[in-house]
Design an enzyme around this catalytic site. Structure first.
Site, short mmCIF file in Angstrom:
data_model
loop_
_atom_site.label_atom_id
_atom_site.label_comp_id
_atom_site.label_asym_id
_atom_site.label_seq_id
_atom_site.Cartn_x
_atom_site.Cartn_y
_atom_site.Cartn_z
N GLN A 1 3.67 5.83 -4.63
CA GLN A 1 3.62 4.40 -4.34
C GLN A 1 4.49 4.08 -3.14
OE1 GLN A 1 3.97 2.09 -8.28
NE2 GLN A 1 4.63 4.12 -8.88
N ASP B 1 7.06 5.51 2.78
CA ASP B 1 8.02 6.08 3.72
C ASP B 1 7.57 7.40 4.37
OD1 ASP B 1 8.52 7.99 1.64
OD2 ASP B 1 10.00 6.63 0.77
N HIS C 1 0.02 3.15 -1.35
CA HIS C 1 0.39 1.90 -0.66
C HIS C 1 0.46 2.07 0.86
CE1 HIS C 1 2.34 0.34 -4.64
NE2 HIS C 1 1.03 0.31 -4.65
N CYS D 1 -11.54 -2.26 13.21
CA CYS D 1 -12.29 -1.00 13.19
C CYS D 1 -11.57 0.11 12.42
CB CYS D 1 -12.62 -0.53 14.61
SG CYS D 1 -11.19 0.13 15.52
N ASN E 1 14.01 9.11 -13.90
CA ASN E 1 14.26 7.87 -13.17
C ASN E 1 15.44 7.96 -12.22
OD1 ASN E 1 12.32 5.82 -13.59
ND2 ASN E 1 12.90 5.80 -15.74
ZN LIG Z 1 -10.07 -1.55 16.51
#
Ligand SMILES: [Zn+2]
Length: 222
Positions: free
Chosen positions: A95, A98, A113, A124, A205
Site C-alpha cells: 500500500q 515510496d 497505491h 494518455c 506491526n
Molecule cells: Zn499524455
C-alpha cells in the site's frame, strides 16, 4: 515484544511455505524515515493532501506540497525489512507509494497505491519522472499536452492492480502482513481470502526491520 517461541513458530511457518506473499503498509517504511498517512508531516496534513478533490481544485497548491514532500522522500532508503523480503524472493503487495521494495531489489511488487516518484498523464497515461515537477509549475505531457498527476492513488480513486493482488493472495499458503492492520477496503478483503483458503497468517506491526530478517533467514524460495 515478540517471544522467542513465537519467532520459532513463524520461522517454521515460513520454512514450510511454498507460496508466501507479503502485504505491506506504512509501518514497514517508518524505520526508513517515512511517515504514516495518519500523521501531519513536515507541516502538511497528508490526509488532506492525498485527495483527488484537492488535486482537481487546487492543482498548483497540490504541486507545491508534492515538491515539498518529494524533497524529503527521495532521501529515503530501504531498511532491513525491505531487503529481507527481496532477498527471500517473496512477492510483495504494498500500500506504500515510496518505491522502497523495488529499490531493495524485489522483482515482484504490486504497488496498489502507485508510486510517488512517478508522474502520469491524466489524458494518455504516459509515465514521467517526478523530477519534471521541479522544472514545470504544472507539469504537462510531452506527447499530448495533458496535465500530469503524481502517479499515486488519491482518496476518491480506485487502487491499482487489485485483480492481480486477489490472484496472488488466492494462491498463497502464507500471508505476511507487515506494517499495516489491513483494515481499509478493499485491501481488508485480501486477508479474508487468505483466511478462507486456510493460509497461515503472520502479522508484524512493529520492528519489522528486526523480526523479518530473523524469520526469513535461510534459503531463498526463488
Ligand atoms: Zn499524455
Amino acid at each position: 515484544m515478540i517471544s522467542r517461541d513465537a519467532l520459532e513458530v513463524w520461522k517454521r511457518q515460513v520454512a514450510g511455505s511454498f507460496h508466501p506473499i507479503a502485504v505491506t503498509g506504512a509501518g514497514i517504511s517508518v524505520p526508513s524515515g517515512l511517515p504514516t498517512v495518519s500523521a501531519d508531516w513536515k507541516g502538511i496534513p497528508l490526509r488532506e493532501f492525498f485527495t483527488l478533490d484537492m488535486f482537481l481544485r487546487e492543482t498548483e497548491r497540490f504541486y507545491q506540497y508534492y515538491r515539498h514532500i518529494l524533497q524529503h522522500w527521495t532521501h529515503a532508503r530501504p531498511n532491513q525489512a525491505h531487503y529481507s523480503l527481496a532477498k527471500k524472493g517473496i512477492p510483495v503487495i504494498t500500500q506504500n507509494i515510496d518505491g522502497l521494495h523495488s529499490m531493495a531489489g524485489s522483482r515482484h511488487v504490486l504497488e496498489l497505491h502507485g508510486n510517488l516518484l512517478e508522474l502520469v498523464c491524466t489524458n494518455c497515461r504516459s509515465i514521467y519522472s517526478s523530477q519534471l515537477a521541479y522544472r514545470q509549475k504544472l507539469p504537462q505531457c510531452a506527447s499530448c499536452r495533458g496535465l500530469l498527476k503524481p502517479n499515486i492513488v488519491l482518496v476518491g480513486e480506485e487502487v491499482y492492480h487489485y485483480g492481480t493482488a486477489v490472484d496472488w493472495v488466492g494462491r498463497a499458503d502464507l500471508l505476511l502482513i507487515v506494517g499495516t492492520r489491513l483494515e481499509m477496503a478493499p485491501c481488508n478483503e485480501l486477508l479474508e481470502i487468505a483466511k478462507r483458503n486456510g493460509a497461515a497468517i503472520i502479522r508484524i506491526n512493529r520492528r519489522a526491520e528486526v523480526i523479518l530478517p530473523q524469520i526469513l533467514s535461510g534459503s531463498s524460495s526463488e
